[in-house]
Design a protein around this motif. Structure first.
Motif, short mmCIF file in Angstrom:
data_model
loop_
_atom_site.label_atom_id
_atom_site.label_comp_id
_atom_site.label_asym_id
_atom_site.label_seq_id
_atom_site.Cartn_x
_atom_site.Cartn_y
_atom_site.Cartn_z
N ILE A 1 37.36 40.18 31.52
CA ILE A 1 36.69 39.57 32.68
C ILE A 1 36.57 40.66 33.73
O ILE A 1 37.56 41.23 34.16
CB ILE A 1 37.48 38.37 33.22
CG1 ILE A 1 37.68 37.33 32.10
CG2 ILE A 1 36.77 37.76 34.41
CD1 ILE A 1 38.61 36.18 32.50
N VAL A 2 35.31 40.95 34.12
CA VAL A 2 35.09 42.08 35.01
C VAL A 2 34.39 41.61 36.29
O VAL A 2 33.82 40.51 36.38
CB VAL A 2 34.28 43.18 34.34
CG1 VAL A 2 35.03 43.73 33.13
CG2 VAL A 2 32.90 42.67 33.94
N LYS A 3 34.40 42.51 37.27
CA LYS A 3 33.75 42.24 38.54
C LYS A 3 33.18 43.54 39.07
O LYS A 3 33.76 44.61 38.85
CB LYS A 3 34.81 41.69 39.52
CG LYS A 3 34.27 41.32 40.90
CD LYS A 3 35.40 40.78 41.76
CE LYS A 3 34.90 40.43 43.15
NZ LYS A 3 35.99 39.92 44.00
N SER A 4 32.07 43.45 39.69
CA SER A 4 31.44 44.65 40.22
C SER A 4 32.37 45.38 41.17
O SER A 4 33.06 44.75 42.00
CB SER A 4 30.14 44.28 40.95
OG SER A 4 29.60 45.44 41.55
N LEU A 5 32.44 46.70 41.01
CA LEU A 5 33.34 47.47 41.85
C LEU A 5 32.96 47.38 43.32
O LEU A 5 33.83 47.39 44.18
CB LEU A 5 33.33 48.94 41.39
CG LEU A 5 34.36 49.88 42.06
CD1 LEU A 5 35.78 49.38 41.81
CD2 LEU A 5 34.18 51.29 41.57
N GLN A 6 31.64 47.25 43.62
CA GLN A 6 31.21 47.16 44.99
C GLN A 6 31.68 45.86 45.63
O GLN A 6 31.95 45.79 46.83
CB GLN A 6 29.68 47.23 45.09
CG GLN A 6 29.10 48.60 44.80
CD GLN A 6 29.02 48.89 43.31
OE1 GLN A 6 29.36 48.00 42.51
NE2 GLN A 6 28.57 50.08 42.94
N GLY A 7 31.82 44.85 44.81
CA GLY A 7 32.25 43.55 45.36
C GLY A 7 33.73 43.34 45.38
O GLY A 7 34.21 42.34 45.86
N SER A 8 34.47 44.32 44.89
CA SER A 8 35.94 44.17 44.88
C SER A 8 36.52 44.56 46.19
O SER A 8 35.94 45.38 46.91
CB SER A 8 36.53 45.04 43.77
OG SER A 8 36.24 46.40 44.03
N PRO A 9 37.68 44.01 46.53
CA PRO A 9 38.29 44.34 47.82
C PRO A 9 38.78 45.77 47.86
O PRO A 9 39.10 46.36 46.87
CB PRO A 9 39.44 43.34 47.92
CG PRO A 9 39.72 42.88 46.53
CD PRO A 9 38.44 43.01 45.78
#
Length: 425
Positions: free
Chosen positions: A417-425
């Motif tokens: 499960i991944v998330k865009s690095l730009q959207g990560s805190p």
């Protein structure tokens, strides 16, 4: 004329075929359980070939008292005359070798050779020490004196070989009536003993052919395994292989361990110390138990100590033997060094096993790591990401374009499960 030539040729080959034969057998290195079998087999071969004599070449630091007594018995009961020969130049026949020489029908030495130092000794866990027990000393003294008396040799010197560790070179032994012949080689030895009366026969050895006796394959293997150092190493390697095999099955180490232990026990003549076996079994049990404890601690250390101590004690320590002090020191070092080294190696291996066992699972460690998408990923479709050079299937709650840096925030089975690095805190 042709008939006469044929007769002469036949006579020549007949004389060659019926010429005197001498069999030579070598006793090098330690006198072991294989040594008495080699001598017995060589005597049988010499008798079968109707040999004039058997020459036993001695170049040994000593050996087992029991095996030495067997060799002496074979020499005395054989109808074949036996010539003991300390050879080549610089050779020694200490301890057991001296007693065997005293028991031969004709004792001989090459120049610059030495005999003596026949006091029984024993090897303990603390080191080597001479045996002071009067019962054992008197028995060995009687054995040496009787063999010297039987062959008309110096009884006093025979006694002092044991009680005072007397050493003699070839000239001293000859002048002291301990041996009958000094010879630099076998050819001259056969000339010098020619005409001597031994066991009811007159030796006819001048110019005789001699052949070295080659032991059977079984005895060659047994002789190799009977080397105390090799036999002890086989035991040590077998024990540790068995430990690894029981703790990490599936690699065949336990099978190799059983074979190695069996060969080691064969080499030692099945002289087993029950207390040593108990220590080894206890040590193995403690190590296996240690694998199920929270950390590597006192139980594992105690297991290693038991195995090392048992490995040292499993060799026939304390049994009367006829060895030179130099050989015993070498043997003791050879036994202690592998046991200690393998003990540390085992400790290191168990430590690594315990470290891996307590290590944080790899699945949990990937959370928060960075990867890169290969395909487009949407909330409805999965795609591939590259993580540490590997391709993983990934999904996301947002749309992520290819070649985008993403952060791993979870794992669903084999799917990241991944998330865009730009959207990560």
């Amino acid at each position: 004329m042709r008939f006469l030539f044929s007769c002469l040729l036949f006579l020549f080959f007949f004389v060659q075929a019926t010429s005197a034969q001498v069999v030579v057998v070598e006793l090098k290195n330690t006198i072991t359980p294989a040594s008495d079998d080699i001598v017995n087999e060589a005597l049988g071969n010499a008798q079968l070939e109707n040999a004039e004599a058997l020459i036993i070449i001695l170049n040994t630091p000593g050996g087992s008292l029991e095996d030495t007594k067997k060799i002496i018995e074979y020499i005395e009961t054989s109808p074949v005359p036996v010539i003991g020969y300390v050879y080549p130049k610089g050779a020694t026949a200490w301890s057991a070798g001296t007693l065997i020489l005293l028991a031969t029908d004709i004792a001989s030495m090459a120049p610059n050779t030495i005999i003596g130092s026949a006091q029984p000794v024993e090897m303990t866990a603390e080191g080597t020490r001479p045996i002071e027990d009067d019962k054992i000393i008197n028995a060995v003294v009687a054995l040496a004196e009787e063999r010297a008396r039987q062959h008309g040799r110096n009884v006093t010197a025979a006694r002092e070989f044991v009680t005072k560790n007397l050493n003699l070179n070839a000239e001293q032994a000859m002048n002291g009536d301990v041996i009958e012949v000094i010879s630099p080689n076998i050819e001259e030895l056969l000339i010098k003993v020619d005409g001597m009366k031994v066991k009811g026969r007159i030796l006819n050895t001048s110019g005789a052919d001699y052949t070295y006796y080659a032991p059977s394959l079984r005895l060659m293997l047994l002789n190799l395994l009977s080397d105390p150092i090799l036999a002890s190493l086989l035991l040590l390697v077998g024990i540790y292989s068995l430990v690894f095999g029981l703790t990490s099955p599936g690699y065949g180490a336990e099978v190799f361990g059983v074979i190695s232990i069996s060969l080691g026990l064969i080499g030692l003549g099945f002289s087993i110390n029950i207390a040593a076996l108990f220590l080894i079994a206890l040590g193995m049990a403690l190590l296996v138990f240690e694998l199920y404890t929270p950390s590597f601690g006192l139980i594992g250390i105690a297991g290693i100590a038991c195995i090392v101590l048992g490995s040292i004690l499993i060799v026939p320590l304390g049994y009367p033997g006829l060895y030179s002090p130099e050989f015993l020191s070498t043997l003791l070092i050879s036994l202690l060094a592998p046991a200690i080294i393998l003990g540390f190696f085992l400790a290191f291996a168990v430590y690594k096993v315990m470290k891996i066992r307590t290590k944080k699972p790899a699945i949990g460690e990937i959370i928060g790591d960075i990867s890169e998408t290969i395909d487009a990923i949407t909330p409805e479709t999965t795609g591939y990401v590259r993580y540490q050079g590997e391709y993983w299937i990934a999904k996301s709650r947002e749309r992520i374009e290819p070649k985008t840096k993403v952060v791993i925030i979870g794992k669903d089975g084999a799917v990241l499960i991944v998330k865009s690095l730009q959207g990560s805190p």
